[in-house]
Scaffold this motif. Structure first.
Motif, mmCIF file in Angstrom:
data_model
loop_
_atom_site.group_PDB
_atom_site.id
_atom_site.type_symbol
_atom_site.label_atom_id
_atom_site.label_comp_id
_atom_site.label_asym_id
_atom_site.label_seq_id
_atom_site.Cartn_x
_atom_site.Cartn_y
_atom_site.Cartn_z
ATOM 1 N N SER A 28 1.793 10.208 -5.010
ATOM 2 C CA SER A 28 2.109 11.412 -4.245
ATOM 3 C C SER A 28 3.019 12.326 -5.049
ATOM 4 C CB SER A 28 2.809 11.050 -2.934
ATOM 5 O OG SER A 28 1.954 10.300 -2.126
ATOM 6 N N TYR A 69 0.845 -1.186 0.000
ATOM 7 C CA TYR A 69 0.000 0.000 0.000
ATOM 8 C C TYR A 69 0.887 1.246 0.000
ATOM 9 C CZ TYR A 69 -3.248 3.568 1.526
ATOM 10 O OH TYR A 69 -3.970 4.718 1.600
ATOM 11 N N TRP A 70 1.973 1.170 0.724
ATOM 12 C CA TRP A 70 2.870 2.316 0.797
ATOM 13 C C TRP A 70 3.500 2.616 -0.565
ATOM 14 C CZ3 TRP A 70 2.232 5.766 4.057
ATOM 15 C CH2 TRP A 70 3.166 6.789 4.208
ATOM 16 N N PRO A 120 -3.687 13.623 -4.647
ATOM 17 C CA PRO A 120 -3.147 12.513 -5.448
ATOM 18 C C PRO A 120 -2.914 12.938 -6.897
ATOM 19 C CG PRO A 120 -5.443 12.122 -4.845
ATOM 20 C CD PRO A 120 -4.989 13.305 -4.067
ATOM 21 N N VAL A 123 0.816 4.457 -2.378
ATOM 22 C CA VAL A 123 0.712 5.854 -1.933
ATOM 23 C C VAL A 123 1.847 6.685 -2.525
ATOM 24 C CG1 VAL A 123 0.920 7.372 0.059
ATOM 25 C CG2 VAL A 123 -0.557 5.390 0.177
ATOM 26 N N THR A 124 3.056 6.102 -2.499
ATOM 27 C CA THR A 124 4.201 6.811 -3.079
ATOM 28 C C THR A 124 3.970 7.122 -4.548
ATOM 29 O OG1 THR A 124 5.600 5.575 -1.569
ATOM 30 C CG2 THR A 124 6.696 6.719 -3.348
ATOM 31 N N PHE A 166 -3.211 8.784 3.198
ATOM 32 C CA PHE A 166 -3.561 9.041 1.813
ATOM 33 C C PHE A 166 -3.122 10.457 1.454
ATOM 34 C CE2 PHE A 166 -6.197 9.574 -1.938
ATOM 35 C CZ PHE A 166 -6.054 8.323 -2.530
ATOM 36 N N PRO A 167 -2.516 10.641 0.275
ATOM 37 C CA PRO A 167 -2.016 11.980 -0.057
ATOM 38 C C PRO A 167 -3.144 12.995 -0.207
ATOM 39 C CG PRO A 167 -1.827 10.488 -1.923
ATOM 40 C CD PRO A 167 -2.196 9.651 -0.752
#
Lengths: 442, 282, 254
Positions: free
Chosen positions: B41, B33-34, B58, B37-38, B54-55
């Protein structure tokens, strides 16, 4: 059953088609170059450059990007199978391995003709000279001056560090908690106490050389290891003090992690090149403008030295055997023309430094937007190139074992012994001396 | 009373299962998941703000970059070619080999079944130089076929042993009965054995697909032309020592696993089919 | 590197290597690495397989999701892990601090006393899904009616596990443990990408050492010697394993 047969036929067909595709039908002359510039924007930039060359001369340049961790092993495999490409990008210490294995040829005539036109600085071309013969041409420079946050230094009333003591003072003062939540958020210095990649060893090397410490000595004609010296001990003594103010995670620090610190503005002083410049300028120009560069700090009675590489292009024996020498010459003559060379360097703008006077002084290079904008950083990086000292090349000659001496990352390992394992400086340096001797004797 | 107890027990069991699954998913999927997210972002959110679930804003810029400015699609085509071929050929070869080991008597069987494991006795890196030389000699250097061959070599021993165990589980009476009915060896294998070991076939297919999909070492050594390179090596090239662009790497790796997820989801159906297969057997 | 006419040195190379303390240190670290990985991966993998084999909604979703760590390219996952575990801006230290478990950041990969532990955990995260899927496949072949019959006879969950499930999956567990052991023994990418054997040689297994010797300081004859030693160690282990474990518990010698 009929259906099944069809599937089988299709499979055979697919294999057959792929076989025919993989057979290359080549009519034109092709020269091959291996390099490790694998990020997509660098591959695209070189593709554009090389296809322009092909349009102008009809010679195809095939680039083979190899991930850096595999580069050495692929070259060794290439030597063993006698299938090296015509041209190789290389770091100077690995040059000695290529000479040792008789895989490359001296290229004095090509070098002289380019040197006459565009002039390489002496500090750079001599890195590729062995026993009076020129074995390659520097193609771009990378140097690691001291990079610092000018705004933080100003706030704290500090001058950019000129001596080791200045640096120690700055590292202590600038390790601080800026937002007042009780946690350190700016770190004074980034000292990699690590052997992951060559970052740790290169930083130690920079400090060692400013104090005139050496690993090899070839001045008497015979190779001796002179690592265990008062200069070396002083250096490690100083670094062990500096290690108190370094960023956490120093034991696993490599170039990539340090770059993360720069991009997030978490470190006040760090030995680094201009690799962060392009992205930071695009995404956060305000922070980018806060960074300045300066020379490595010097101890009392020390000398101005710097770590860095003039990376070079070698021409292999294979190029001669396959009759590609003329094409190679045409390509190199073309590549070093200032406008072409600038385009080559700009595949990583801000990081790759010019290696000829002609390119460095040319308008195409100096008017390139990012170069113009950060002219002061470029000036320092270019200037530090003149003080570059290379591992294994420091002792009045070039060690044939330079590649292994550098690749052992022992400089970082000795620092780890002192900082992590609490060895005394004397004991650790003695250990380093004996390990280097083992490498050379092997 | 008994009924209610059973219901209660069933509820607790269900609850336990979901709790366990939730916990595992959390631990196992968090790093993934990370990565996700990266990949969505922007630069400032990655570098400055404390990590967020969550950013705030996005972005899909990294994905656009991956598709438009890199050789992603070329790498993808090459990887698909290698992995599909490897999983098909591994399946065919390991079925034959495992069937022989399990059902045919021949001299040296005990020794042979152990020696095939010798492939795993060396670190793969030691094979770099010999493989490079061999590929040059037979003219398969810079040809994906060589990557396919080497990958099959690496996936075969595991696949053979996996399938052998599945074949061993099938009662001998079944094949003997079939023999009496006049079935040929091939018919027995194809009509009777294979339907019974569908989960095994799915395991082997997924295993060989994923291993060859993620294989880094062999394509890195055996392929030179960038247009013949596979995804695993191509993506690794993005992580050079300087100027790492985290967002782009994350986006590229998310796009790398999408084909595997699709493959797994389709092969995973064999597991369900295997359930009915298992019922026939008893 | 590759000498044209190497001199014959007999067994000198072997004696030289067996005499150095570094070699035995590396052997020790390799055994720790292999053992602790196996000890974590196999039980957790079997547990996950048992969970995934239950009847519940969203089966295929959970199966795919838990398998993701093994499907991701290792170059990327290790890079992400390094960032996540990084003491300064890493998310894991951030979370631990937020929930009040730690005050100072943990140096997961840079402290030589816990680096091996961290590397093992990251590798466990990567490989348990693989074991889970292999065991899950085996679990699928157990006929449902056996369980039903056992339930009618009044068997509990644990009885069912020990008398039906375990004997059925045992051969698969045993052979997979063995193959995984071979892989782990020679496993190069996770350690190399996370620590390169550091800090202070805390994660220097034989595979890492071989790479460093061969391609960083070019001692090819030492590498050849080491790999022959590896071959001997693993051949003996194979023989012992099949003789004493495989045949008895796993029916692997038929």
């Amino acid at each position: 059953m009929k259906m099944k047969k069809n599937y089988f036929l299709i499979l055979v067909l697919i294999i057959a088609v792929i076989f025919t595709f993989s057979i290359n039908v080549l009519a034109k002359e092709t020269i091959e170059i291996w390099h490790w510039e694998t990020p997509p924007h660098r591959i695209t930039a070189q593709e554009a450059l090389f296809s322009r060359f092909e349009k102008e001369t009809g010679i195809e340049v095939k680039q083979v990007p190899i991930n850096f961790p595999n580069y050495q092993s692929k070259i060794m495999a290439g030597i063993a199978a006698n299938s090296l490409p015509d041209l190789l990008l290389i770091n100077p210490p690995q040059l000695m391995d290529m000479i040792k294995h008789d895989a490359i040829i001296p290229v004095d005539d090509i070098f002289n003709s380019i040197h006459k036109k565009y002039e390489f600085p002496e500090a750079l071309w001599t890195a590729y000279n062995y026993m009076g013969k020129q074995y390659g041409l520097p193609v771009y420079g990378v140097s690691w001056p001291l990079t610092y946050r000018a705004d933080l230094y100003e706030e704290a009333g500090l001058e950019p560090p000129k001596t080791w003591d200045d640096l120690l003072e700055a590292a202590e003062k600038l390790t601080m908690d800026r937002d007042g939540d009780g946690e350190t958020d700016i770190y004074g210095f980034c000292l990699p106490v690590s052997t992951i990649g060559n970052y740790g060893s290169q930083v130690v090397w920079g400090f060692l050389r400013t104090n005139d410490g050496k690993i090899t000595d070839l001045s008497s004609g015979e190779q001796r290891i002179v690592f265990d010296s008062p200069e070396t001990r002083e250096t490690y003594e100083f670094l062990s003090k500096l290690a108190k103010y370094t960023v956490p995670g120093a034991g696993n620090m490599d170039w990539g992690m340090a770059e993360l610190l720069i991009k997030s503005g978490k470190v006040a002083t760090v030995m680094y090149n201009g690799a962060w410049l392009r992205e930071l300028d695009e995404k956060d120009p305000e922070l980018a403008s806060k960074y300045k560069m300066t020379f490595m700090p010097i101890p009392e009675g020390g000398q101005r030295k710097n770590t860095g590489y003039p990376r070079g292009i070698l021409i292999t024996k294979r190029a001669e055997e396959t009759g590609h020498l003329e094409a190679v010459r045409t390509f190199l003559e073309w590549l070093y023309k200032p406008e072409n060379h600038t385009e080559y360097l700009m595949m990583e703008a801000g990081l790759f430094m010019p290696v000829t006077k002609a390119t460095a002084e040319s308008d195409t290079f100096n008017n390139y937007p990012i170069i113009k904008k950060y002219n002061d950083l470029m000036q320092v990086q270019a200037k530090t190139m003149e003080y570059i000292s290379l591992i294994g090349f420091e002792g009045g000659g070039k060690s044939l074992e330079a590649g292994a001496i550098e690749g052992s990352f022992l400089l970082g390992a000795v620092l780890q012994k002192i900082v992590n394992e609490n060895w005394s400086v004397e004991k650790a340096v003695e250990w380093g001396q004996s390990e280097y001797e083992k490498i050379v004797e092997y | 009373m008994i009924n209610r107890d059973a219901k209660k027990r069933k509820f607790i069991l269900k609850f336990g299962i979901y709790l366990g699954l939730g916990l595992i998913s959390l631990i196992y999927v968090f790093p993934i998941y990370w990565v996700f997210v990266t990949s969505i972002s922007g630069f400032k959110e990655l570098m400055f703000e404390p990590p967020k679930v969550f950013p705030n804003a996005p972005t899909i810029e990294h994905y656009i970059y991956v598709i438009s400015s890199s050789k992603y699609l070329i790498f993808l085509k090459n990887s698909l070619f290698v992995s599909i071929l490897v999983s098909i050929l591994t399946l065919i070869m390991s079925v034959c080999f495992a069937y022989a080991l399990s059902n045919v008597r021949f001299y040296g069987k005990y020794f042979l079944s152990k020696t095939i494991l010798m492939v795993y006795f060396f670190p793969g890196i030691l094979l770099i130089i010999p493989l490079f030389q061999m590929a040059q000699k037979v003219g398969l250097y810079d040809n994906l076929i060589s990557v396919v061959i080497v990958n099959i070599l690496m996936t075969l021993p595991f696949s053979i042993w996996t399938l052998k165990l599945y074949f061993d589980d099938i009662p001998k009476e079944i094949s003997e009965a079939a023999k009496i009915d006049g079935c040929s060896r091939f018919d027995i294998l194809y009509r009777i054995f294979l339907p019974l070991v569908l989960p095994g076939l799915a395991t082997v297919a997924i295993y060989s697909f994923v291993v060859s999909w993620n294989d880094y070492l062999f394509p890195a050594v055996l392929i030179s032309d960038i247009d013949h390179q596979t995804l695993a090596v191509g993506i690794a090239g993005w992580t050079s020592s300087y100027s790492i662009n985290w967002g782009q790497i994350a986006a590229a790796s998310i796009m790398t696993i999408i084909p595997i997820v699709i493959f797994f989801a389709s092969v995973g159906k064999l597991f369900i089919k295997g359930l009915t297969g298992g019922a026939v057997k008893g | 590197m590759v000498e044209a006419d190497p001199p014959f040195v007999g067994l000198n190379n072997y004696i030289k290597i067996l005499w150095t303390p570094e070699f035995w240190e590396e052997v020790k670290l390799t055994i720790i690495w292999t053992g602790s990985n196996l000890g974590l991966i196999i039980p957790i993998g079997v547990l996950i397989a048992l969970l995934l084999n239950q009847e519940y909604k969203g089966k295929s979703f959970f199966r795919t999701w838990t398998l993701l760590p093994w499907m991701f390219p290792i170059v990327v996952t290790t890079l992400m892990w390094r960032w996540m575990l990084y003491p300064v801006s890493g998310v894991i230290n951030h979370i631990l601090k937020q929930i009040g478990m730690i005050t100072a950041p943990i140096e997961f990969l840079s402290d030589s006393s816990i680096a091996m532990f961290t590397v093992v955990l990251v590798n466990t995260w990567r490989w348990t899904p693989f074991v889970a899927i292999v065991i899950l496949g085996t679990l699928q072949t157990i006929p449902k009616d056996i369980y039903e019959a056992a339930t009618v006879d009044g068997a509990g969950i644990f009885q069912k596990f020990f008398y039906i499930t375990l004997p059925h999956i045992l051969p698969s567990v045993i052979i997979n443990s063995f193959i995984l052991m071979l892989w782990l023994f020679n496993m190069f990418p996770p350690i190399w990408l996370l620590t390169q054997g550091g800090p202070s040689r805390a994660t220097m297994t034989l595979a890492i050492s071989i790479y460093k010797k061969g391609f960083q300081i070019f001692r090819m004859s030492e590498v050849a010697t080491l790999s022959i030693i590896l071959l001997i160690i693993l051949s003996i282990t194979t023989w012992l394993y099949f003789k004493f474990v495989g045949g008895k518990w796993g029916r692997l010698n038929d």
